[in-house]
Design a protein around this motif. Structure first.
Motif, short mmCIF file in Angstrom:
data_model
loop_
_atom_site.label_atom_id
_atom_site.label_comp_id
_atom_site.label_asym_id
_atom_site.label_seq_id
_atom_site.Cartn_x
_atom_site.Cartn_y
_atom_site.Cartn_z
N LEU A 46 10.71 -10.98 -3.23
CA LEU A 46 10.02 -12.17 -3.70
C LEU A 46 10.65 -12.73 -4.98
CD1 LEU A 46 6.27 -11.28 -3.21
CD2 LEU A 46 7.67 -12.78 -1.82
N MET A 72 9.97 -13.49 -8.14
CA MET A 72 8.80 -13.08 -8.90
C MET A 72 8.82 -13.58 -10.34
SD MET A 72 6.27 -11.34 -7.72
CE MET A 72 4.68 -10.96 -8.45
N GLY A 98 7.31 -6.79 -6.67
CA GLY A 98 7.56 -8.06 -5.98
C GLY A 98 9.03 -8.27 -5.68
N THR A 148 2.39 -13.16 -10.89
CA THR A 148 1.19 -12.42 -11.22
C THR A 148 0.66 -12.93 -12.55
OG1 THR A 148 0.34 -10.23 -11.83
CG2 THR A 148 2.68 -10.58 -12.12
N CYS A 161 2.54 -13.12 0.57
CA CYS A 161 3.47 -14.10 0.00
C CYS A 161 4.79 -14.12 0.77
CB CYS A 161 3.74 -13.78 -1.47
SG CYS A 161 2.28 -13.74 -2.54
N ARG A 162 5.34 -12.95 1.01
CA ARG A 162 6.66 -12.83 1.65
C ARG A 162 6.70 -13.51 3.01
NH1 ARG A 162 9.20 -6.86 2.48
NH2 ARG A 162 7.29 -6.61 3.69
N THR A 216 -1.08 -14.24 -7.90
CA THR A 216 -1.82 -13.01 -7.62
C THR A 216 -2.27 -12.42 -8.96
OG1 THR A 216 0.10 -11.54 -7.77
CG2 THR A 216 -0.28 -12.61 -5.65
N VAL A 265 0.09 -5.11 -4.64
CA VAL A 265 1.39 -5.16 -3.97
C VAL A 265 1.24 -5.56 -2.51
CG1 VAL A 265 3.53 -3.90 -3.51
CG2 VAL A 265 2.25 -3.43 -5.59
N VAL A 304 6.49 -16.98 -6.89
CA VAL A 304 5.25 -16.19 -6.90
C VAL A 304 5.08 -15.70 -8.33
CG1 VAL A 304 4.09 -14.12 -6.04
CG2 VAL A 304 5.65 -15.41 -4.52
N PRO A 333 4.55 -2.69 1.36
CA PRO A 333 3.97 -2.69 0.00
C PRO A 333 3.55 -1.32 -0.47
CG PRO A 333 3.11 -4.51 1.31
CD PRO A 333 3.90 -3.66 2.24
N TYR A 379 1.70 -9.14 -1.97
CA TYR A 379 3.06 -9.64 -1.90
C TYR A 379 3.57 -9.72 -0.46
CZ TYR A 379 2.79 -8.41 -6.86
OH TYR A 379 2.39 -8.30 -8.17
N ASP A 399 4.21 -5.16 -11.43
CA ASP A 399 4.10 -6.27 -10.49
C ASP A 399 5.45 -6.93 -10.27
OD1 ASP A 399 1.44 -5.66 -10.52
OD2 ASP A 399 0.80 -7.46 -11.60
#
Length: 463
Positions: free
Chosen positions: A359, A361, A354, A327, A317-318, A290, A311, A325, A120, A314, A350
């Motif tokens: 992700l 995103m 991501g 933001t 999340c990952r 997030t 970040v 996901v 990140p 993330y 973001d």
């Protein structure tokens, strides 16, 4: 001292450590200013960016911004780093990495292969050197595909979360808003409710109602009640028809503790949801939200700027292979993102960061009523994100969430963007719209009125 230094306009700027470089290199952000982390002038900001541009990417592997020993998110980032995936860019500086990301060599396949090798902090750093157009161009090249009952992230597609919140969780009101959203083609990412009453009983009632609507109309989508992860686990033990487990997450262990979660708890919830085997085209069962400022507001940021901490979320999340996901970019308020310029920039950051980390995103394009922003600004961010290939956007009736009291996008805003950019819903959902007579041969949703055949067909399909 002196390791991080640059001269701008005849003035030398020294930065005490890498955290300070990262914070001072960020675009203006009210949250960083209130926390005392931001650059004191544009010249200092440019000096920090010069330092950052010449910094080897490897420096972020050697210099954790949050201590490894005291933070499980840092341990997750370090322990799961894929050195082989990182190898193609391992010799680059942050500035060189930006140039590479904007080159022809950085195509979708290359970026997909690279994602496990990026931390990140590397991604946050390179984003600080990018203009908005750069963030859009790089994100548009990233392709992240996930699935549950619909397949998300395919080229030429734009999914949506249908958000039918109600101030008293009235099932009839939620069902009416859900049907309204379906008529605009919303809901292929998820039909997701923020409950006004956050307890297990209310969660189970809403899950059962959503599942009944889904089954009645044979909708190829997934539902979610955005309750605390512990409520979702308990709902599963009670036999509730739960599709996705939701949780808000942040970028440090301390901030996540403030949410009442840990990495082990998230792993337990994922395993519980997987055990239900409710997916048809995939097994991505997690939904994370997030937002920049979450760690700062909890005083759990360890002196790290709000975008970098975001970040880091993330990485959390990952680790759990989510379906989606997003933001919630302007929801926390002007204390962290003061005006539309800051909200638009944060949304693009973001999304790009991501996607670079692999992700699926999405963005809740939103603002609170005490921010210096309006719906025209949200139109701008929505359109830019559409060009950037955002996985999904969130829609609420009339762009006004009557339960959470903030402004987002409306169902017809997202529908209009699909038409403008020639983006279709997820394929399984697009096929359903066609079967229901709710889209024409070109995939477009025609205008509806009370006597429209599509409306009669939808309401009659339950028998």
């Amino acid at each position: 001292m002196g390791l991080y230094r640059a001269t701008v306009g005849g003035t030398r700027y020294d930065f005490a450590d890498l955290r300070t470089v990262m914070a001072c290199a960020s675009p203006r952000r009210s949250g960083d200013e209130l926390a005392g982390l931001a650059a004191e002038s544009d010249a200092q900001r440019m000096a920090a960016r010069l330092v950052l541009a010449d910094l080897p990417l490897r420096a972020f592997l050697d210099t954790p911004l949050v201590p490894y020993e005291s933070d499980e998110v840092t341990r997750l980032i370090v322990d799961t780093h894929d050195g082989a995936a990182f190898a193609p860019v391992a010799s680059l500086t942050v500035g060189g990495f930006r140039d590479w990301l904007l080159s022809y060599a950085a195509d979708s396949a290359a970026l997909t292969a690279l994602a496990p090798g990026l931390t990140p902090e590397m991604v946050a750093a390179v984003s600080k050197l990018m203009r908005n157009a750069d963030l859009i161009a790089v994100a548009a090249k990233c392709q992240v595909i996930t699935g549950f009952r619909t397949t998300l992230g395919l080229p030429g597609r734009l999914a949506s979360r249908l958000q039918p919140n109600h101030p008293t969780d009235d099932p009839a009101g939620i069902a009416a808003s859900t049907l309204d959203g379906l008529l605009f083609g919303m809901g292929d990412a998820v039909i997701g409710i923020n409950p006004a009453t956050d307890n297990v009983g209310a969660c189970v009632t809403l899950l059962e109602m959503l599942d009944a609507v889904r089954q009645r109309f044979d909708i190829p989508s997934q539902s979610c009640v955005l309750t605390h992860v512990t409520n979702s686990i308990e709902a599963i033990t009670r036999g509730a028809p739960l599709d996705l487990v939701f949780q808000s997450v942040a970028g440090t262990e301390a901030a996540n503790a403030g949410f009442g979660i840990s990495l082990s708890l998230l792993g337990e919830a994922r395993e519980a949801a997987l055990s239900l085997r409710r997916g048809t085209v995939g097994d991505n069962v997690m939904y994370f939200e997030t937002g920049q400022g979450a760690a700062l507001s909890a005083d759990a940021h360890h002196g790290v700027d709000q975008q970098t901490v975001e970040v880091r979320a993330y990485a959390v999340c990952r680790a759990f292979k989510p379906l989606i996901v997003n933001t919630v970019v302007g929801f926390i308020g002007p204390e962290y993102l003061y005006d539309s310029k800051q909200i638009i920039r944060a949304g693009l950051e973001d999304h790009c960061c991501g996607k670079l980390l692999g992700l699926p995103m999405g963005v809740d394009v939103c603002y609170t009523n005490h921010a210096e922003a309006d719906q025209d600004d949200m139109d701008t961010l929505m359109t830019l994100l559409g060009v950037a290939g955002v996985t999904f956007l969130i829609g609420v009736p009339g762009a006004d969430d009557v339960m959470l009291n903030y402004q987002s996008l409306s169902y017809h805003d997202i529908l209009g963007l699909r038409h403008l950019l020639d983006r279709r819903p997820a394929p399984e959902f697009a096929d359903w719209l066609a079967r229901m007579g709710m889209s024409d041969a070109g995939g477009r949703l025609p205008p509806l009125d009370a006597d429209a055949p599509a409306l009669r067909r939808l309401l009659a399909s339950g028998g």
